[in-house]
Design a protein around this motif. Structure first.
Motif, mmCIF file in Angstrom:
data_model
loop_
_atom_site.group_PDB
_atom_site.id
_atom_site.type_symbol
_atom_site.label_atom_id
_atom_site.label_comp_id
_atom_site.label_asym_id
_atom_site.label_seq_id
_atom_site.Cartn_x
_atom_site.Cartn_y
_atom_site.Cartn_z
ATOM 1 N N UNK A 197 0.845 -1.194 0.000
ATOM 2 C CA UNK A 197 0.000 0.000 0.000
ATOM 3 C C UNK A 197 0.879 1.242 0.000
ATOM 4 N N UNK A 198 0.325 2.303 -0.555
ATOM 5 C CA UNK A 198 0.990 3.605 -0.586
ATOM 6 C C UNK A 198 0.050 4.616 0.042
ATOM 7 N N UNK A 199 0.460 5.184 1.160
ATOM 8 C CA UNK A 199 -0.367 6.146 1.904
ATOM 9 C C UNK A 199 0.495 7.390 2.126
ATOM 10 N N UNK A 200 0.496 8.311 1.193
ATOM 11 C CA UNK A 200 1.427 9.446 1.266
ATOM 12 C C UNK A 200 1.269 10.301 2.516
ATOM 13 N N UNK A 201 0.062 10.401 3.035
ATOM 14 C CA UNK A 201 -0.170 11.278 4.196
ATOM 15 C C UNK A 201 -0.227 10.482 5.499
ATOM 16 N N UNK A 202 0.358 9.287 5.513
ATOM 17 C CA UNK A 202 0.287 8.441 6.703
ATOM 18 C C UNK A 202 0.847 9.135 7.937
ATOM 19 N N UNK A 203 2.007 9.765 7.813
ATOM 20 C CA UNK A 203 2.614 10.423 8.974
ATOM 21 C C UNK A 203 1.773 11.582 9.466
ATOM 22 N N UNK A 204 1.161 12.315 8.534
ATOM 23 C CA UNK A 204 0.336 13.458 8.924
ATOM 24 C C UNK A 204 -0.906 13.010 9.698
ATOM 25 N N UNK A 205 -1.401 11.821 9.391
ATOM 26 C CA UNK A 205 -2.558 11.318 10.130
ATOM 27 C C UNK A 205 -2.170 10.764 11.496
ATOM 28 N N UNK A 206 -0.852 10.591 11.716
ATOM 29 C CA UNK A 206 -0.306 9.990 12.945
ATOM 30 C C UNK A 206 -0.678 8.511 13.056
ATOM 31 N N UNK A 207 -0.991 7.905 11.921
ATOM 32 C CA UNK A 207 -1.331 6.481 11.947
ATOM 33 C C UNK A 207 -0.177 5.641 12.463
ATOM 34 N N UNK A 208 1.061 6.061 12.184
ATOM 35 C CA UNK A 208 2.217 5.297 12.649
ATOM 36 C C UNK A 208 2.444 5.440 14.149
ATOM 37 N N UNK A 209 1.641 6.285 14.816
ATOM 38 C CA UNK A 209 1.747 6.441 16.277
ATOM 39 C C UNK A 209 0.640 5.688 17.011
ATOM 40 N N UNK A 210 -0.217 4.975 16.295
ATOM 41 C CA UNK A 210 -1.362 4.325 16.919
ATOM 42 C C UNK A 210 -1.017 2.888 17.314
ATOM 43 N N UNK A 211 -1.463 2.493 18.505
ATOM 44 C CA UNK A 211 -1.195 1.151 19.001
ATOM 45 C C UNK A 211 -2.506 0.452 19.322
ATOM 46 N N UNK A 212 -2.466 -0.859 19.266
ATOM 47 C CA UNK A 212 -3.621 -1.706 19.601
ATOM 48 C C UNK A 212 -3.298 -2.415 20.913
ATOM 49 N N UNK A 213 -3.877 -1.988 22.025
ATOM 50 C CA UNK A 213 -3.548 -2.628 23.311
ATOM 51 C C UNK A 213 -4.180 -4.003 23.442
ATOM 52 N N UNK A 214 -3.656 -4.782 24.373
ATOM 53 C CA UNK A 214 -4.244 -6.077 24.688
ATOM 54 C C UNK A 214 -5.649 -5.851 25.243
ATOM 55 N N UNK A 215 -6.616 -6.649 24.770
ATOM 56 C CA UNK A 215 -8.001 -6.436 25.189
ATOM 57 C C UNK A 215 -8.655 -7.692 25.735
ATOM 58 N N UNK A 216 -7.851 -8.739 25.993
ATOM 59 C CA UNK A 216 -8.423 -10.014 26.386
ATOM 60 C C UNK A 216 -8.588 -10.179 27.883
ATOM 61 N N UNK A 217 -8.852 -11.415 28.281
ATOM 62 C CA UNK A 217 -9.022 -11.737 29.685
ATOM 63 C C UNK A 217 -7.721 -12.233 30.269
ATOM 64 N N UNK A 218 -7.807 -13.292 31.086
ATOM 65 C CA UNK A 218 -6.603 -13.868 31.673
ATOM 66 C C UNK A 218 -5.665 -14.281 30.550
#
Length: 911
Positions: A197-218
């Motif tokens: 994929x090519x996303x020229x404005x990726x850095x401007x959207x701050x997409x590279x700063x987004x994280x997916x935290x753990x959301x499960x149980x034990x």
């Protein structure tokens, strides 16, 4: 004439056969949809050329050939020598055959579909989940040091750690779970599907700063991989020496037969289990040892036996040196069994031991047992000795790590912390809808998808004049976009049931961070909610000055979340000291910075927000707020186009040259008006006919849309707040309570049979108890209240808890002509100002004026005398509201220097 070009040749399309093609990038009626170019079903005749290229799939005896129905077949659609759809794919959907004779090739037809390459991408990932992605290259040693050292991780590292929600400044390592960056997911989804994929404005959207935290149980750690099972089938005996009070020698469970040990961590010869991980009772972790043992206990007595009293025999199992005892009385007198060998007990019992002491790691010692006899010495004692003989007939031993153990000190498998049951295509579409992205297949590289924000996409479109192509003699339909949508459109994250989100929704009837857009049309009443895959995450302030997401670190049990990480832009954020313990007090202490993660880019003065709009209130008080959110950055013009726009549906005389040059972001001119393309419907590449097109009026950077006002902000305990800015007080405490309770329940060993409340860390509660524990590291073995500081209000057993008086206790010292100096040991009475009126005459003025006038019979004064030749007296003087002290020497009179470590106690009994 139209042809379908394959790599192996051209498929022929029968003249006059319908070849309907549809072109669109989205649909204004449903802003969450992202469409692609496609054909409806196309029928191809079974000519010799087509049969050869399609591998004669009408023949049931065909096994393999040059055409693979299970593989993506790249193609192009050629109309009169002009390519009108390139880098597309063809799917063979069905083969129809009518056999009038024995000829296989008689009356054969093929049904195919044509679609652009981006559809192949979504087809490739359609049935795959995030858990199908391999992140084993991110595995690492898991302990407090490595958690802290990865606070600085950025998207380049693939994952990071951050602080979870908390109620104090003490963390356990197991509260930290690796959070994988959203871009890492994106990169691997595309790569595994064979796309880029090519996303020229990726850095401007701050997409590279987004994280997916753990959301499960034990934790998903498979503790069954570390189960050990062994058995003993050959009887063996241990005998005590002759003694008045004998105890058998230690019996060691060794020379066992191993039944299960997948990790090779148990030595059946020595009986030694080598623990694979560090454990911590503060994290409610332990190794459970179960022994199902059949035994015989005999007493060998000398003759004659002369004794009185009643012996009681106990069989004690323990795992030295853990000193975990489980005692069961085997035999109780009265009297002494006769001489010779007498069986006291033969039984089978199950003993369960929870080994929780981390200081004895990393190795459990051999399992041992012994037997002892206890005598009632008030009844007498044995005059002659005897022996005890313990025979272990058989034993089954199982050693299992508790199901909540994390590989502290070992290697953590990052794959275990990927959100479950999330499809890859849903994840990708969730990102597309957050940032209002459109997708185009790159013209020079069909497996490259260009990602473009909606506004950028239409702004880059070229101007094309279709005035002369309009079929003015055909019906034209002009409708207003608000009429074909809803009165309100809600752009939001998905609702979640965790306490912070639920309390916010209950108080506001909104989802945290939603944008509710109201269109001008008064004739439409419907409400459309467009939610993305993720759920919102409120932020909270901590006691040590860090701002953290309201997620329980140990087992959040939430819908998938997405958060902004500020580390790459501003580094770590300073705060007051906090600690992270692996177990006990082992870990990293005095940590004074943290990686800020939340929906703002800065918790106090944000300039960017991944929420859709400003919230009705927050769980802390930001200094400022920002309108630079997902709605205003990526959705405002879309909503404005709907609010002010029109849709023109008409027929156009489009030719192959028009279709070849067509870009779906073209600005279409018709007379003096400008339009965007919504859909090109059923362009027939194999016939000369008009094509229906939907056009929507172009937007011109419209003004901000109106938002639905939020309700009144919840009350606070600090005297109010600025509406819509923040919230403090009870609502924040209640919202964080579930996180604190989750943290507490996973920092203690609390069996499911326990009832009551347990707070603190490292407490170990025996099963079946009714307790209230407000302490750390308590061993709770019976019902009751356990705390190191009990403060009781009201009454205890019907008696008022507060004493019925105010009290002042002090040690007085006086020297020379100075006033007495008081060292106050206890005072609910307030302060007393001491002065010297003269030789041996001192006065203390009570400073607590709220008590009012104190009557003589409401106050008592007691003072001790520390000199052998002097007299010290003290009394209350109501006229001055003061205490008088006089010191005299026998035969001399009033003297100074006689207050030497003199104790004074005053009690004022409450009226």
């Amino acid at each position: 004439m139209v042809k379908i070009q394959l790599a192996t040749g051209y498929l022929e399309v029968k003249e006059g056969t319908a070849f309907p093609l549809n072109f669109q990038v989205g649909d204004i009626r449903d802003i969450s949809q992202r469409k692609g170019n496609f054909s409806k079903t196309i029928t191809l005749v079974g000519s010799k050329n087509n049969n050869d290229l399609l591998n004669h799939y009408y023949d049931v005896n065909i096994v393999a050939g040059t055409f693979d129905i299970n593989a993506v077949t790249t193609c192009a659609v050629i109309q009169d020598g002009i390519p009108i759809m390139e880098d597309a794919s063809m799917q063979l959907k069905a083969v129809k055959k009518v056999q009038m004779t024995d000829g296989y090739e008689e009356h054969v037809e093929y049904e195919v579909l044509i679609k652009e390459s981006k559809a192949d991408f979504f087809t490739a990932i359609n049935n795959l989940e995030l858990t199908n992605i391999d992140f084993s290259d991110l595995n690492h040693t898991y302990d407090a040091f490595n958690v802290v050292s990865r606070f600085n991780n950025t998207e380049v590292d693939g994952f990071k750690y951050f602080l979870p929600g908390t109620g104090d400044a003490i963390f356990s390592t197991v509260e930290f779970k690796p959070a994988i960056f959203a871009k890492t997911y994106f990169d691997r989804i595309f790569a595994d599907a064979g796309f880029q994929y090519n996303w020229p404005t990726l850095s401007a959207t701050k997409f590279d700063k987004l994280v997916i935290p753990y959301n499960g149980g034990i934790d998903n750690f498979d503790y069954l991989d570390y189960v050990v099972k062994a058995e003993k089938t050959t009887p063996s005996t241990v005998v005590s020496p002759f003694s008045i009070t004998p105890t058998t020698g230690i019996y060691t469970f060794n020379n066992l037969t191993e039944l299960e040990d997948p990790q090779n961590i148990f030595d059946p010869v020595t009986g030694v289990y080598t623990t694979p991980f560090n454990i911590n009772s503060a994290n409610a972790q332990y190794y459970e040892i179960k022994i199902l043992v059949n035994f015989s206990l005999d007493m060998i007595g000398l003759s004659p036996n002369v004794s009185v009293g009643a012996p009681t025999f106990y069989l004690n199992f323990f795992n030295a040196p853990f000193n975990v005892n489980v005692s069961s009385p085997m035999y109780v007198g009265p009297g002494l069994p006769p001489a010779g060998t007498v069986n006291i007990a033969t039984d089978t019992i199950l003993v369960t031991i929870q080994a929780t002491d981390p200081n004895l790691l990393p190795q459990l010692t051999a399992l041992t047992t012994n037997v002892q006899a206890i005598f009632d010495t008030t009844q007498g004692y044995y005059l002659l000795g005897y022996q005890l003989s313990l025979t272990i007939n058989s034993a089954d031993i199982t050693i299992t790590p508790s199901s909540n153990i994390v590989a502290t000190g070992g290697t953590i498998d990052v794959n275990d912390y990927v959100p479950k049951k999330i499809k890859q295509n849903e994840f990708v579409k969730g990102i597309f809808n957050m940032f209002n992205l459109y997708v185009e297949v790159d013209k020079s590289q069909p497996n490259l998808l260009n990602l473009i924000h909606r506004d950028d996409y239409y702004d880059a479109g070229k101007e094309v004049d279709w005035t002369l192509l309009l079929a003015k003699d055909k019906e034209q339909s002009l409708s207003f976009l608000p009429d074909i949508t809803s009165k309100k459109v809600i752009l939001t994250y998905k609702e979640d049931k965790d306490t912070p989100n639920k309390i916010y929704t209950d108080a506001t009837n909104q989802i945290y961070g939603q944008a509710e857009v109201i269109f001008d049309n008064e004739y439409v009443k419907d409400v459309t909610t467009k939610d993305v895959l993720f759920s919102p995450t409120p932020i909270i302030d901590t006691p040590f000055g860090a701002y953290v997401p309201m997620l329980a670190g140990y087992q959040p049990d939430t819908n998938i979340r997405i958060l902004y990480d500020s580390t790459a832009e501003v580094g770590l954020t300073p705060c007051q000291a906090y600690v992270i313990y692996d177990y006990g007090t082992t870990g990293v202490t005095n940590i004074t910075s943290y990686p800020y993660v939340g929906h703002f880019d800065d918790p106090l003065n944000p300039t960017f927000d991944i929420n859709f709009a400003i919230c009705a209130y927050y769980y802390y008080m930001p200094s400022t707020l920002t309108q630079n959110n997902l709605y205003n950055r990526y959705w405002r013009r879309t909503m404005g186009q709907i609010n002010n726009g029109k849709m023109l549906t008409a027929f156009f005389n489009l030719k192959e040259n028009d279709i070849q040059a067509l870009e779906l972001n073209d600005k279409i001119r018709i007379d003096n008006s400008w339009w965007n393309i919504n859909r090109v419907i059923d362009y027939n590449a194999n016939g000369n006919q008009l094509t229906q097109v939907e056009l929507i009026s172009i937007d011109n950077d419209v003004q901000l849309m109106p938002f639905a006002p939020g309700p009144a902000t919840p009350p606070t305990t600090t005297g109010g707040q600025t509406p819509g800015i923040g919230s403090v007080g009870p609502i924040t405490q209640v919202s964080n309570d579930s996180i604190v309770r989750t943290k507490s329940s996973n920092s203690n060993v609390i069996p499911s049979s326990t009832s009551g409340v347990v707070t603190g860390r490292g407490n170990i509660v025996s099963p079946g108890l009714k307790v209230v524990v407000v302490a750390d590291d308590a061993a709770v073995e019976e019902d009751g209240i356990y705390t190191d500081n009990l403060t009781v209000y009201g009454k205890m057993n019907g008696i008022p808890v507060d004493p019925p008086y105010y009290k002042y206790t002090a040690i007085l010292r006086q020297g020379g002509i100075a006033a007495p100096v008081a060292t106050v040991k206890e005072s609910s009475f307030g302060d007393i100002l001491w002065v010297r009126n003269g030789v041996g005459d001192y006065e203390g003025f009570i400073q607590r004026w709220d008590l009012g006038a104190i009557l003589m019979d409401e106050i008592t004064v007691m003072i001790n005398n520390v000199t052998f030749d002097g007299v010290v007296c003290a009394y209350y003087l109501a006229a001055n509201n003061s205490i008088i002290i006089n010191t005299t020497q026998i035969g001399v009179g009033f003297v100074d220097n006689y207050l030497v470590n003199t104790t004074l106690e005053i009690r004022y009994y409450k009226p």
